[in-house]
Design an enzyme around this catalytic site. Structure first.
Site, short mmCIF file in Angstrom:
data_model
loop_
_atom_site.label_atom_id
_atom_site.label_comp_id
_atom_site.label_asym_id
_atom_site.label_seq_id
_atom_site.Cartn_x
_atom_site.Cartn_y
_atom_site.Cartn_z
CG HIS A 79 -2.03 1.03 1.07
ND1 HIS A 79 -3.33 0.68 0.80
CD2 HIS A 79 -2.02 2.40 1.14
CE1 HIS A 79 -4.08 1.76 0.71
NE2 HIS A 79 -3.30 2.83 0.92
CB CYS A 80 3.16 2.91 -1.50
SG CYS A 80 3.53 1.77 -2.86
CG HIS A 81 -1.00 6.65 -1.80
ND1 HIS A 81 -2.21 6.17 -2.24
CD2 HIS A 81 -1.01 6.48 -0.44
CE1 HIS A 81 -2.93 5.76 -1.21
NE2 HIS A 81 -2.22 5.93 -0.11
NE ARG A 105 -8.07 3.05 -0.28
CZ ARG A 105 -7.37 3.98 0.36
NH1 ARG A 105 -7.10 5.13 -0.23
NH2 ARG A 105 -6.90 3.77 1.58
CG HIS A 136 -4.66 2.18 5.91
ND1 HIS A 136 -3.53 1.75 5.25
CD2 HIS A 136 -5.09 3.29 5.22
CE1 HIS A 136 -3.27 2.56 4.22
NE2 HIS A 136 -4.21 3.48 4.18
CG ASP A 145 -0.70 5.15 4.11
OD1 ASP A 145 -1.19 5.14 2.96
OD2 ASP A 145 -1.10 5.92 5.01
CG ASN A 196 -5.10 13.01 5.05
OD1 ASN A 196 -4.98 14.21 4.84
ND2 ASN A 196 -5.79 12.20 4.27
#
Length: 289
Positions: A28-30, A121, A178, A245, A250
């Site tokens: 999970h990464c962006h 998602r 998460h 993440d 945030n």
């Protein structure tokens, strides 16, 4: 202009004390931007600093990660150009999770599948509205089911309790992002944690052991988040995956990603379980070659 509540990732993460197995995956990464090529969505609820693919690849070299799952962020909305560019650059080492709507053309979904997308998602968190209704969810599931994709569910607080029935009825694999972002101030045996574990027991639900920094109650200590991750890993070792993440949108605080990797000694102390978490399970869930 950058949102002060989103300062961006740690500027100098340390190399982890442990060596990860070959093929280890950040599940999970962006990627954010660069905005001169991939502008942010005009209507967005947060405004993080740019963190393009080069930044992610540099981090993965430091941490010893070979594969990654890139999740389309709401900051880019339904424009998947940055995600698709990253998938192409990964040359098979990356998979993607898209934001699909009931109006997304089937030809678009087929093209995304060829590019490496393997999931859609659904956001059910307060700052990412509107939430999809039951009819929208059903339409999205019908659109993705022929490709074998999963549905990723993003909730927070007691959201996993509120949406547990929805998760149970979905006819495709479901991945809870998460650790459901449960409120650990309510303890490790809260209704939300019990619900999450019962969903794992169904056999069709997976959990991402990611975003420890988001749910820890006393950062910079991540001990309580690691304890929850270890509990979930013990509950269903064959249906958990792990992620950073990065670049930590945030955040409650900005973690050092080297610290996140070193938590794996608490989450999966046995090297064979660690390999299952980082290599075998992601290969199964995300269809890596």
């Amino acid at each position: 202009m950058t949102d002060p509540a989103n300062p961006g990732p740690h500027p100098d993460p340390h190399a982890p004390a442990i060596t990860l197995p070959a093929g280890a995956c950040d599940a999970h990464c962006h990627v954010f931007g660069p905005t001169d090529r991939f502008p942010y969505a005009g209507r967005r609820s947060f405004d993080p600093p740019e963190s393009p693919l080069d930044n992610l690849q540099r981090l993965h070299r430091i941490l010893g990660l070979d594969r990654a799952v890139l999740v389309q962020s709401a900051v880019h909305g339904h424009d998947h150009s940055a995600l698709l560019d990253a998938l192409a650059a990964g040359a098979g080492r990356y998979r993607g999770v898209a934001l699909v709507s009931p109006t997304t053309p089937q030809a678009q979904i087929a093209a995304w599948h060829r590019a490496g997308v393997r999931g859609a998602r659904l956001n059910f968190v307060s700052h990412l509205r509107p939430h999809p209704g039951p009819d929208e969810v059903d339409a999205i599931v019908r659109a993705i089911a022929p490709y074998g994709w999963h549905i990723a569910v993003h909730v927070t607080g007691d959201g996993i309790v509120a949406y547990a029935d929805l998760v149970r009825r979905l006819p495709v694999p479901v991945v809870i992002d998460h650790m459901a972002r449960v409120d650990l101030r309510e303890g490790i045996d809260s209704p939300a944690v019990r619900t999450l574990r019962r969903l794992l027991d169904t056999g069709s639900v997976w959990v991402k052991l990611s975003a420890a920094d988001r749910i820890a109650t006393a950062p910079p200590s991540l001990a309580d988040a690691a304890k929850l991750a270890a509990l979930l890993a013990e509950t269903a070792p064959e249906r958990v995956v792990w992620g950073t993440d990065f670049p930590h949108p945030n955040p409650n605080f900005v973690p050092d990603d080297g610290d996140l990797v070193d938590l794996l000694t608490l989450i999966a102390p046995d090297p064979s379980r660690r390999r299952q978490l980082l290599v075998d399970n992601p290969a199964t869930l995300f269809d890596f070659p």
